[in-house]
Write an enzyme that holds these catalytic residues in place. Structure first.
Site, short mmCIF file in Angstrom:
data_model
loop_
_atom_site.label_atom_id
_atom_site.label_comp_id
_atom_site.label_asym_id
_atom_site.label_seq_id
_atom_site.Cartn_x
_atom_site.Cartn_y
_atom_site.Cartn_z
N PRO A 1 0.78 -1.21 0.00
CA PRO A 1 0.00 0.00 0.00
C PRO A 1 0.82 1.27 0.00
O PRO A 1 1.65 1.51 0.87
CB PRO A 1 -0.81 -0.09 1.29
N GLU A 2 0.56 2.11 -0.95
CA GLU A 2 0.94 3.51 -0.87
C GLU A 2 -0.36 4.27 -0.66
O GLU A 2 -1.42 3.66 -0.52
CB GLU A 2 1.66 3.96 -2.15
#
Length: 271
Positions: free
Chosen positions: A2-3
């Site tokens: 996840p960004e």
DNA sequence: ATAATCACCTGCTCGC
DNA sequence: TGCGAGCAGGTGATTA
């Protein structure tokens, strides 16, 4: 995985299923995440009604009258809504069981993620207190970056990925935004002009906003809360393309390492 | 204060 | 087929 776009995609995916529900039970099968999952988590949460799912930086926040549930997905975490009778698989560490028979399930092989309870005002919690502005907010612009970067000798890419400067710009999007702005990632942050920082801030916003629209970047097996994959990966121009040719000028893309992170750039398009 | 490095953990790919 | 090395989307803690 996840960004910021992936976290925001997750938030948007799960919130409709959580809002208005009460938490009926909490199951913690593996409390050893980045920090221990509090032993009294169930006591704080059971019976409480969820109003909203918020995001600050890459943290997901679920506020309650007495405090806030704070979650982070680390490098490999994902959240999804399941039917309550779905048996947990390997690395399915935490469930928040809802009053409608479903549950929010955290899956995180590397266990760099976090599930914490914060009493009182979450914004003064040490994990959140020192964070920089949201990249998609008006507080983040080229003038801000320019002012914060004076006399800093660290590479601009490291500067951009420093959460005290601006949150949510992880390795993928730092590479992409610097390429889009035509700035070499290894240039000293303090030696970049105001005009170029204005361009960089615009590109950070554009790349992040566009990725959120696409549902995030699917690497490996990321899926949003609705089970759909992200579609941004096919639009990456440099990340993961070291040694391949630049899509703008055909020059071979350089892959190096900055601050222990894989860094890709074009020496013709970026100066 | 800033910059660089280490640490946390599992899974996967690569070269031998 | 097996095995060690190195790498992966993050970020707090520690060290100069």
């Amino acid at each position: 995985m996840p960004e910021l776009p992936e976290v925001e995609t997750t938030r948007r995916g799960i919130e409709p299923h959580l809002a208005g529900r009460r938490i009926a039970a909490v199951a913690v099968r593996q409390p050893k995440l980045r920090w221990p999952v509090p032993a009294d988590l169930a006591e704080q949460l059971v019976g409480q009604r969820i109003g909203a799912v918020l995001r600050r930086a890459k943290y997901l926040l679920i506020p309650f009258p007495a405090g806030t549930l704070l979650m982070h997905l680390g490098m490999s975490g994902s959240l999804r809504i399941i039917q309550g009778d779905e048996p947990p698989g390997y690395h399915d560490h935490v469930d928040l069981v809802l009053d409608d028979g479903r549950a929010l399930r955290l899956h995180d092989p590397r266990r760099f993620g976090a599930v914490l309870w914060v009493n009182g005002d979450v914004t003064v919690h040490p994990l959140l207190a020192g964070l920089g502005p949201e990249p998609l907010s008006d507080a983040f612009d080229g003038d801000y970056l320019y002012a914060r970067s004076r006399r800093r000798r660290a590479p601009v890419k490291s500067f951009l990925m420093d959460g005290r400067v601006v949150v949510g710009v992880g390795n993928i999007y730092a590479n992409e935004a610097l390429f889009a702005a035509g700035i070499r990632p290894d240039r000293a942050a303090g030696r970049i002009s105001l005009a170029r920082y204005r361009r960089l801030a615009d590109e950070v916003k554009r790349v992040l906003a566009h990725s959120i629209e696409q549902g995030g970047t699917t690497l490996r097996d990321f899926v949003g809360g609705d089970g759909k994959p992200g579609y941004f990966k096919q639009e990456l121009l440099v990340y993961g393309r070291g040694g391949e040719s630049c899509k703008l000028c055909r020059e071979l893309l350089i892959e190096t390492r900055l601050g222990q992170r894989s860094t890709v750039f074009c020496r013709r398009c970026q100066r």
